[in-house]
Every structure is written in structure tokens, then in C-alpha cells.
Write a protein that holds these residues in place. Structure first.
Motif, PDB file in Angstrom:
ATOM      1  N   ALA A 295       0.848  -1.062  -0.065  1.00  0.00           N
ATOM      2  CA  ALA A 295      -0.007  -0.037   0.141  1.00  0.00           C
ATOM      3  C   ALA A 295       0.849   1.423  -0.041  1.00  0.00           C
ATOM      4  CB  ALA A 295      -0.837  -0.108   1.118  1.00  0.00           C
ATOM      5  N   HIS A 296       2.028   1.319   0.138  1.00  0.00           N
ATOM      6  CA  HIS A 296       2.982   2.274   0.148  1.00  0.00           C
ATOM      7  C   HIS A 296       4.223   1.927  -0.635  1.00  0.00           C
ATOM      8  CE1 HIS A 296       0.802   3.821   3.635  1.00  0.00           C
ATOM      9  NE2 HIS A 296       0.983   2.872   4.039  1.00  0.00           N
ATOM     10  N   PRO A 297       4.002   1.897  -1.988  1.00  0.00           N
ATOM     11  CA  PRO A 297       5.104   1.462  -2.965  1.00  0.00           C
ATOM     12  C   PRO A 297       6.347   2.122  -3.015  1.00  0.00           C
ATOM     13  CG  PRO A 297       3.174   2.317  -4.152  1.00  0.00           C
ATOM     14  CD  PRO A 297       2.680   2.444  -2.591  1.00  0.00           C
ATOM     15  N   GLU A 298       6.416   3.484  -2.899  1.00  0.00           N
ATOM     16  CA  GLU A 298       7.377   4.307  -2.837  1.00  0.00           C
ATOM     17  C   GLU A 298       8.284   4.020  -1.815  1.00  0.00           C
ATOM     18  OE1 GLU A 298       4.406   5.579  -3.155  1.00  0.00           O
ATOM     19  OE2 GLU A 298       4.337   6.480  -5.103  1.00  0.00           O
ATOM     20  N   ARG A 299       7.672   3.856  -0.465  1.00  0.00           N
ATOM     21  CA  ARG A 299       8.412   3.568   0.716  1.00  0.00           C
ATOM     22  C   ARG A 299       9.125   2.316   0.681  1.00  0.00           C
ATOM     23  NH1 ARG A 299       4.935   4.388   5.929  1.00  0.00           N
ATOM     24  NH2 ARG A 299       4.326   2.531   5.208  1.00  0.00           N
ATOM     25  N   THR A 300       8.314   1.242   0.298  1.00  0.00           N
ATOM     26  CA  THR A 300       8.816  -0.129   0.304  1.00  0.00           C
ATOM     27  C   THR A 300       9.786  -0.051  -1.018  1.00  0.00           C
ATOM     28  OG1 THR A 300       6.754  -0.986   0.952  1.00  0.00           O
ATOM     29  CG2 THR A 300       8.049  -2.618  -0.230  1.00  0.00           C
ATOM     30  N   ALA A 301       9.627   0.413  -1.965  1.00  0.00           N
ATOM     31  CA  ALA A 301      10.706   0.415  -2.991  1.00  0.00           C
ATOM     32  C   ALA A 301      12.287   0.941  -2.507  1.00  0.00           C
ATOM     33  CB  ALA A 301      10.404   1.029  -4.371  1.00  0.00           C
TER      34      ALA A 301
END
Length: 317
Positions: A295-301
Motif C-alpha cells: 500500500a506504500h510502494p514508494e517507501r517499500t521500493a
């Protein structure tokens, strides 16, 4: 699919069928109030116990049968509804409406709970699955991609590829054959990203995250061998050149891979030992992500990229 089609095919009772059996409208309303039956759409009922036991996909399959029982004989189930009937799990797409197309060329009347599509079919573009007339799988994926976004479409297409209802050649040919349909730019992109080695919704969404966030492309379902060359484990994803592998934690994975009689605690301990074994044999480090991370792709990436960047001298598997 969790429920046998024979059960679903016999589950829907229409109001007119109740009336023919001598059950009045007042009695039908009483049965609904007592929660013995549930009205799933206008004039269509199922046993409440069955309805409440079903997944959202199987509830949609019941809605399909309710629509067909009251619809025109030329109806074919298409788009997302056809993918659901083929056993796909759905992510990011509402299942309130049933997708239908009439083969006589008419769009049909407008009604609540049914999304009518205009279109024509050749005989080769229709097949019967579980007693239901569907658009064939290659056409279904094009229909889906013209209505849904890339991520939701990729989830469906990878499932059809993985379970053998579709292959990459058929997907490529369908994308070319229907390329003049509106919205097929998504089809082309999904065809490029699709991978039959992705076995779940979570894996497809993780694969999409890596592409959308411009991460290096990982390898899915990576076999790990012991000193004798025997495969002892699989990693969900790996970046061999960085010495990093990624595992997805989720409830569905727990349910799928827990052994008979195994408690959740036992399963988690076995997973921990599997992770330790992979690390021992390969020298790799593990990244674990969950649904919340997607749900938080930028942070996870960014977290994944930091770990990849930190690995200077990986040990090859």
C-alpha cells in the motif's frame, strides 16, 4: 475455486419458481427476515447459510447464475466476470456488477447489477466452463485489460497463465488480434509484464511494484540447492547479482502452505528455518514484506533499493 460448480448451478431460486411451488410473496419475505434465504438480486434468492460461507469471488459466481437465469439466452459472460468463473482471485476490481455480452449483437436492456457490453463473437471465441458460456481466455484477458488498470489486470492474467488456461503465445496473439479495441495500450503493457511463474496475487503485485518503482527486475520462484545439488527451498523472488531474496508474508500464504495439523506457530517456525537455510546455503540476505507494504510502494521500493545498494560482494547461489 472453493465451491464446486454443481453446488452453485443449483443454488439460485427465482421468485417465479417459489410461486410455482405455492410459496407466496409474503412467505418469501418471511424467509428473508428469518435469514433462511438471502435475496442476491431482484427476484433471485439463495440459502443464507451458503451465501455467508462464500468468498467474494464465489458470491460473484452466484450472481452470474442469477443473471443468466433471468437473462436472454444469447448472453455470454465476459470481462472480469469470465475471469472469476475461471477461478481467478480478484484484486482492485469491484465485483458488484456482472459483465455480459450478447452474441446477437444487441447490448440488451439496462438493469442494476449487470454491465452490458456490445460486441460480436466467432464460434471459436466462446467456450462453456462449469456450465456457463464464457469468452475464451485469450479474449477474456483483452476484455479485462481494456477495463482495468495495469496492476489489477496483471493479477488476473498471471493466474490464467500459471494455471494453464492461457499461454504467452495466446496472450501475444490476442493482444495483436484485438489491438484496435479502445484501451488496448494497457493490454500491450500487461502482455510484456505477464509471467506464468508468478503464483499468487501477492507475487503479481510485488512484481508490479518492482516495475513501477524502477527497481532491478527480480527472478521469481528461485530454486535453492544444497551441497549435493538437491533443491531444498524456493525463494519468492531473488536478485542473484546482489545476493538478496524477498519473501512475502500473508494470510493466504499461511493457509496454502500450512501442513495438515500444523499450528500457525509451527508453520512460522518452519518458515524461519527455511529462511535460515536459504541464507546459510547462499549467503544472501532476506527482505520480508507484507500487504501493508504494497500500500506504500514508494517507501517499500526505497527500502528494497537501500538493501540492494548495500550488497557489494554477494555470494552466488
Amino acid at each position: 475455486m472453493h465451491v464446486e460448480p454443481e453446488i452453485l448451478n443449483a443454488a439460485v431460486t427465482l421468485r417465479r419458481e417459489y410461486l410455482a411451488e405455492g410459496i407466496t410473496d409474503a412467505q418469501i419475505r418471511r424467509l428473508v427476515r428469518r435469514r433462511q434465504i438471502t435475496r442476491i438480486r431482484h427476484g433471485s434468492y439463495v440459502q443464507t447459510a451458503l451465501w455467508e460461507s462464500l468468498s467474494r469471488e464465489d458470491r460473484h459466481r452466484l450472481l452470474i447464475r442469477a443473471v443468466l437465469k433471468r437473462g436472454h439466452p444469447s448472453m455470454v459472460i465476459t470481462h472480469v466476470s469470465a475471469a472469476v468463473e475461471r477461478g481467478c482471485s480478484i484484486w482492485g476490481v469491484a465485483l458488484d456488477d456482472v459483465d455480459v455480452t450478447r452474441v446477437d449483437g444487441r447490448a440488451g436492456r439496462s438493469e442494476a447489477g449487470v454491465r452490458h457490453h456490445a460486441g460480436s463473437f466467432t464460434d471459436e471465441e466462446i467456450e462453456v466452463v462449469n456450465g456457463v458460456a464464457l469468452s475464451v481466455a485469450p479474449r477474456t484477458v483483452v476484455e479485462v485489460t481494456t477495463r482495468c488498470d495495469v496492476e489489477s489486470s496483471l493479477v488476473l492474467v498471471n493466474q490464467l497463465l500459471h494455471n494453464g488456461q492461457l499461454d504467452k503465445r495466446q496472450l501475444r496473439n490476442a493482444a495483436e488480434y484485438f489491438k484496435y479495441w479502445p484501451g488496448t495500450l494497457t493490454t500491450t503493457l500487461v502482455e510484456r509484464l505477464a509471467n506464468p511463474r508468478l503464483t499468487s496475487v501477492a507475487e503479481s503485485r510485488t512484481w508490479y511494484l518492482c516495475w513501477a518503482q524502477h527497481l532491478p527486475c527480480p527472478e521469481p520462484q528461485v530454486a535453492v540447492h544444497d551441497e549435493n545439488g538437491v533443491v531444498v527451498a524456493y525463494a519468492d523472488f531473488a536478485w542473484r547479482q546482489h545476493g538478496v531474496f524477498l519473501e512475502f508474508d500473508g494470510r493466504i500464504k499461511y493457509e496454502r502452505y500450512r501442513r495438515k495439523g500444523e499450528t500457525l506457530e509451527d508453520y512460522l517456525m518452519r518458515e524461519k528455518r527455511r529462511e535460515e537455510l536459504i541464507c546459510l546455503l547462499t549467503g544472501w540476505v532476506c527482505i520480508r514484506i507484507q500487504w501493508a507494504d504494497l500500500a506504500h510502494p514508494e517507501r517499500t521500493a526505497a527500502r528494497i533499493q537501500r538493501i540492494l545498494d548495500s550488497r557489494r560482494s554477494p555470494i552466488p547461489a
